[in-house]
Design a protein around this motif. Structure first.
Motif, PDB file in Angstrom:
ATOM      1  N   GLY A 117      36.147  51.285  21.752  1.00  0.00           N
ATOM      2  CA  GLY A 117      36.285  50.624  23.031  1.00  0.00           C
ATOM      3  C   GLY A 117      37.452  51.200  23.813  1.00  0.00           C
ATOM      4  O   GLY A 117      38.295  51.916  23.267  1.00  0.00           O
ATOM      5  N   VAL A 118      37.493  50.882  25.115  1.00  0.00           N
ATOM      6  CA  VAL A 118      38.557  51.392  25.981  1.00  0.00           C
ATOM      7  C   VAL A 118      39.087  50.264  26.868  1.00  0.00           C
ATOM      8  O   VAL A 118      38.314  49.568  27.527  1.00  0.00           O
TER       9      VAL A 118
ATOM     10  N   ASP B 184      37.185  60.468  29.669  1.00  0.00           N
ATOM     11  CA  ASP B 184      36.108  61.249  29.068  1.00  0.00           C
ATOM     12  C   ASP B 184      36.513  61.937  27.759  1.00  0.00           C
ATOM     13  O   ASP B 184      35.643  62.379  27.008  1.00  0.00           O
TER      14      ASP B 184
ATOM     15  N   ILE C 266      37.074  48.715  29.906  1.00  0.00           N
ATOM     16  CA  ILE C 266      36.186  49.714  30.490  1.00  0.00           C
ATOM     17  C   ILE C 266      34.943  49.880  29.625  1.00  0.00           C
ATOM     18  O   ILE C 266      33.846  50.058  30.124  1.00  0.00           O
ATOM     19  N   ARG C 267      35.156  49.811  28.297  1.00  0.00           N
ATOM     20  CA  ARG C 267      34.034  49.947  27.364  1.00  0.00           C
ATOM     21  C   ARG C 267      34.276  49.031  26.166  1.00  0.00           C
ATOM     22  O   ARG C 267      35.351  49.039  25.583  1.00  0.00           O
ATOM     23  N   GLU C 268      33.277  48.241  25.825  1.00  0.00           N
ATOM     24  CA  GLU C 268      33.324  47.374  24.637  1.00  0.00           C
ATOM     25  C   GLU C 268      33.289  48.248  23.388  1.00  0.00           C
ATOM     26  O   GLU C 268      32.651  49.299  23.372  1.00  0.00           O
TER      27      GLU C 268
ATOM     28  N   ARG D  10      36.678  45.774  15.308  1.00  0.00           N
ATOM     29  CA  ARG D  10      36.489  46.557  16.532  1.00  0.00           C
ATOM     30  C   ARG D  10      37.740  47.403  16.755  1.00  0.00           C
ATOM     31  O   ARG D  10      38.855  46.918  16.583  1.00  0.00           O
TER      32      ARG D  10
ATOM     33  N   GLU E 148      33.443  58.079  21.999  1.00  0.00           N
ATOM     34  CA  GLU E 148      32.496  57.081  22.510  1.00  0.00           C
ATOM     35  C   GLU E 148      32.256  55.935  21.546  1.00  0.00           C
ATOM     36  O   GLU E 148      31.726  54.905  21.945  1.00  0.00           O
ATOM     37  N   ASP E 149      32.651  56.089  20.287  1.00  0.00           N
ATOM     38  CA  ASP E 149      32.428  55.027  19.314  1.00  0.00           C
ATOM     39  C   ASP E 149      33.634  54.093  19.183  1.00  0.00           C
ATOM     40  O   ASP E 149      33.805  53.412  18.171  1.00  0.00           O
TER      41      ASP E 149
END
Length: 159
Positions: A105-106, A98, A117-119, A86, A102-103
């Motif tokens: 995590g954050v 933004d 924020i994002r996995e 990951r 998108e691919d």
């Protein structure tokens, strides 16, 4: 000497902002059961800001971005996917999320901790890559600890 007295020296490469993000990200990882190694040299010769491993052997790479300029001028992070299961970006609270891909995590971090924020998507490494990377992580972590405890012990030894 008590363990609390063992402190990793600063290497001078990171800004104060990046060090704060690094500290918070490492705390977050530890709370989730991942043990992280900062400034980890990959087999490709690239240096990951943080590589972390969990009890099952899943490896995360965390790329720290302390500013938009840092993100826009540094594209080596695309190579990190080959060395982890990951891939995450760790940024400060004022970073514009933004613009991050998108691919990946954050994590948003400060010196006290981080939040996801994002996995990150899971893209498992091949078995041979995992074994080599796990051994490299173990040797790196052990040599750093050994170097803190006895700096003379590693003199002249190539890792």
């Amino acid at each position: 000497m008590p363990p609390a007295a063992l402190v990793m020296p600063l290497d001078g490469r990171q800004s104060e902002t990046a060090r704060a993000i690094q500290r918070g990200a490492l705390r977050y990882l530890a709370a989730r059961g991942l043990m992280g190694v900062a400034e980890f040299s990959l087999a490709s010769g690239r240096r990951a800001d943080i590589a972390a491993i969990d009890a099952r052997g899943e490896v995360w790479v965390i790329e720290i971005k302390s500013s938009v300029i840092d993100f826009r001028t540094d594209r080596k992070w695309t190579d990190y996917r080959l060395h982890c299961d990951r891939l995450f970006f760790a940024v400060g609270a004022d970073f514009p999320l933004d613009i991050l891909p998108e691919d990946a995590g954050v994590l948003v971090a400060d010196q006290f901790g981080a939040g996801m924020i994002r996995e990150a998507p899971h893209h498992p490494m091949p078995g041979a890559t995992r074994k080599a990377l796990t051994l490299r992580l173990a040797r790196t972590a052990a040599s750093r600890l050994m170097g803190l405890m006895d700096p003379e012990a590693l003199r002249g030894i190539e890792l």
